[in-house]
Design an enzyme around this catalytic site. Structure first.
Site, PDB file in Angstrom:
ATOM      1  N   SER A  52     -11.814  -1.714   0.334  1.00  9.62           N
ATOM      2  CA  SER A  52     -10.209  -1.391   0.865  1.00  9.62           C
ATOM      3  C   SER A  52     -10.367  -1.956   2.230  1.00  9.62           C
ATOM      4  O   SER A  52      -9.430  -2.415   2.868  1.00  9.62           O
ATOM      5  CB  SER A  52      -9.930   0.033   0.992  1.00  9.62           C
ATOM      6  OG  SER A  52      -9.183   0.425  -0.196  1.00  9.62           O
ATOM      7  N   HIS A  67      -3.477   5.131   4.306  1.00  3.47           N
ATOM      8  CA  HIS A  67      -4.543   4.029   3.937  1.00  3.47           C
ATOM      9  C   HIS A  67      -3.894   2.959   4.352  1.00  3.47           C
ATOM     10  O   HIS A  67      -4.670   1.710   4.994  1.00  3.47           O
ATOM     11  CB  HIS A  67      -4.486   4.010   2.518  1.00  3.47           C
ATOM     12  CG  HIS A  67      -5.585   2.984   1.791  1.00  3.47           C
ATOM     13  ND1 HIS A  67      -5.054   1.937   0.805  1.00  3.47           N
ATOM     14  CD2 HIS A  67      -6.931   3.224   1.786  1.00  3.47           C
ATOM     15  CE1 HIS A  67      -6.220   1.165   0.662  1.00  3.47           C
ATOM     16  NE2 HIS A  67      -7.173   1.948   0.849  1.00  3.47           N
ATOM     17  N   ASP A  93       0.544  -1.188   0.086  1.00  6.64           N
ATOM     18  CA  ASP A  93      -0.051  -0.118   0.094  1.00  6.64           C
ATOM     19  C   ASP A  93       0.913   1.259   0.112  1.00  6.64           C
ATOM     20  O   ASP A  93       1.990   1.136  -0.504  1.00  6.64           O
ATOM     21  CB  ASP A  93      -0.756   0.109   1.222  1.00  6.64           C
ATOM     22  CG  ASP A  93      -2.194   0.391   1.115  1.00  6.64           C
ATOM     23  OD1 ASP A  93      -2.181   1.960   0.655  1.00  6.64           O
ATOM     24  OD2 ASP A  93      -3.452   0.017   1.133  1.00  6.64           O
TER      25      ASP A  93
END
Ligand code: NAG
Ligand code: NAG
Ligand code: CA
Ligand code: CA
Ligand code: CA
Ligand code: CA
Length: 517
Positions: free
Chosen positions: A385, A207, A166
């Site tokens: 996600s 994230h 990520d």
């Protein structure tokens, strides 16, 4: 919750009160004491049944032995013949142990002590655990991953490493640091071993850290939340914070692939409903190499999110990461178990798990970075996600109980254990050729950690992948638009397909199958 043991206790007393007058009448020995033995004031004895003379009974023998050593007989212990509980009266008798030693009818004796036993239930002091509905939903029954029973059996992902591919991983956080695996981590954007995220203009390089928290946030540290596999290790590969090339992706998919068991990838091509893209030749080769050579040959588990282009009618079949046979493709359902507006549909969906929904519904609570405006904890993680890392965590639990599951075993177990839900809605559930229910919205159904782990324990490995490529067969037929299907029979097998592509063009169609049915 806190009042229930109390309630049980008073109920218990009530019962005792009602039945004790009856009891004293029915007892064989009227002198039977009714008070329980205090701690440290009772002895268990085994009597010699051979020394019971005719016309006598073990019960009488127990009584006389008790008298001889200065104790009171409290009767046979459960169903164990010849075993009696003898208790001390109000005044202390002399040395009970040596008196029992000397008694010819006593084969064995032992003074009783309090045993420490704790109930197998898990409680955590993490302040946000109560709002992690995806782990234990007290509001909407069944709308969680059913993991608490797995934890109660001490299965928490110990020995397994999940890597989050990520935009970085803030491994210095209290909820990440104790479970962080530097051995599995790397930074491909800056080409160094430390995947620490970099602050950016939009403050959104949080994230990867959020995904990592869902997987393995540390439990019972009085901080934020708890991960699905809070006993597992979590690593980070920073690759999304800068220009991405095919070769970088290929390196990422195989980075430290003997350390990292599961790769969690919550990203993909643009979800605009017009992009058809996926891994390029090197990325593809790396995925294939990972399942062949990673995890000492059992194959890495690549978990990918199905995509957030639902509102643009995007379809995860256009996404080469999702439609790869080497990936576990995970979609999202909201707290009601329904497909949220953003979730894509496709044939390559393997299963679904929980995430955010419309505004009134709760999102996922997890760790967050503490850089820029981050606090180290968030209740706003959303989209597919947020679903894929929950699946990655569940795979870690499976691998702890069966470290030798192959990448294909994991996919098979998911198809066997995922549960059909939302059967009434237009979920277009169908039965596939192998007899499993499947839907474009929900794949084979909802992931259930309890079922996954139990199936993993007893699973018999499926054979290796075999591939066969047919010669080119020209049919000169157009592939009809979904839901109409084209049926074609080849080698005695019927194949059916339809297209969800909005392209008015010829398709070069390659059929690949990895099933031995
Ligand atoms: C959830 O897990 C429990 C064990 O903790 C099990 O008894 C129950 O059957 C599971 N529920 C479902 C729907 O699988
Ligand atoms: C739980 O598992 C851990 C690691 O596998 C082990 O060290 C620990 O002793 C176990 N605890 C119990 C109560 O079985
Ligand atoms: Ca770095
Ligand atoms: Ca925590
Ligand atoms: Ca997509
Ligand atoms: Ca896939």
């Amino acid at each position: 919750m806190a009042s229930s043991p109390q309630m049980c206790l008073s109920l218990y007393r009530l019962l005792l009160l009602t039945i004790s007058p009856l009891r004293s009448h029915s007892f064989f020995f009227p002198s039977q004491p009714s008070s329980p033995c205090g701690p440290g004031r009772s002895w268990a004895v085994r009597l010699d049944a051979g020394s019971v003379t005719a016309g006598c009974s073990l019960e009488r023998l127990a009584h006389s032995v008790a008298e001889e050593v200065g104790l009171e007989n409290h009767g046979q212990i459960g169903q164990l013949e010849g075993h009696y509980l003898l208790c001390q009266g109000v005044e202390d008798s002399a040395d009970v142990d040596s008196a029992l030693d000397r008694n010819p009818h006593v084969l064995w004796h032992s003074q009783e002590h309090i045993l420490r036993r704790s109930k197998r239930s898990v409680t955590f002091n993490d302040p946000k655990y109560p709002s992690q509905w995806h782990l234990h939903n007290d509001v909407k029954q069944g709308m969680d991953i059913n993991v608490t029973g797995v934890w109660e059996r001490n299965i928490t992902g110990v020995g397994i490493t999940v890597v989050v591919v990520d935009d970085g991983l803030q491994h210095t956080l209290a909820d990440i640091q104790p479970n962080y695996s530097p051995e599995g981590s790397y930074d491909l954007n800056s080409n160094d071993p430390d995947p620490m995220p970099h602050p950016d203009g939009h403050s959104d390089n949080h994230h990867g850290t959020r995904c990592a928290g869902e997987i393995a946030a540390v439990s019972n540290n009085r901080f934020c939340a708890v991960g699905v596999a809070y006993g597992a290790k979590v690593a980070g590969i920073r690759v999304l914070d800068g220009p991405l090339t095919d070769s970088m992706e290929a390196v990422a998919f195989n980075k430290h692939y003997q350390v990292n068991d599961v790769y969690s990838c919550s990203w993909g091509p643009d979800d605009d409903g017009r992009t058809v893209d996926g891994p390029h030749p090197l990325g593809k080769a790396a995925l294939q190499h990972g399942v062949i050579a990673g995890r000492r040959g059992f194959g890495n588990i690549f978990v990918v999110a199905s995509g957030n282009g639902g509102q643009y009618d995007d379809n995860c079949n256009y996404d080469g990461y999702a439609n790869s046979i080497y990936t576990v493709t995970i979609g999202a359902v909201d707290e009601n178990g329904k497909r949220p507006f953003y979730a894509e549909e496709c044939a390559s969906m393997l299963a679904v798990t929980f995430s955010s929904g419309s505004r009134q519904l709760r999102s996922i609570v997890t760790s967050d970075w503490s850089l820029q405006s981050g606090t180290g904890c968030t209740d706003g993680h959303t989209g597919t996600s947020a679903a894929a890392p929950l699946a990655a965590g569940m795979v870690a639990l499976m691998l702890q109980v069966r470290p030798c599951l192959s990448w294909r075993d994991v996919q098979h177990i998911i198809t066997y254990t995922a549960t059909q839900h939302d059967a009434d809605a237009q979920a277009d559930w169908g039965i596939n050729g192998a007899g499993f229910h499947h839907s474009y919205k929900y794949g084979f159904g909802l992931l259930n950690a309890w079922r996954l782990v139990n199936a993993a324990k007893v699973w018999e490995s499926v054979p290796f992948l075999v591939s066969y490529q047919s010669p080119i067969l020209k049919t000169n037929e157009g592939i009809p638009e979904y839901p109409k299907t084209l049926t074609h029979t080849w080698n005695g097998k019927r194949f059916r397909w339809s297209s969800t592509l909005k392209l008015n063009d010829w398709l070069h169609f390659i059929l690949r199958t990895n099933s031995c049915y």
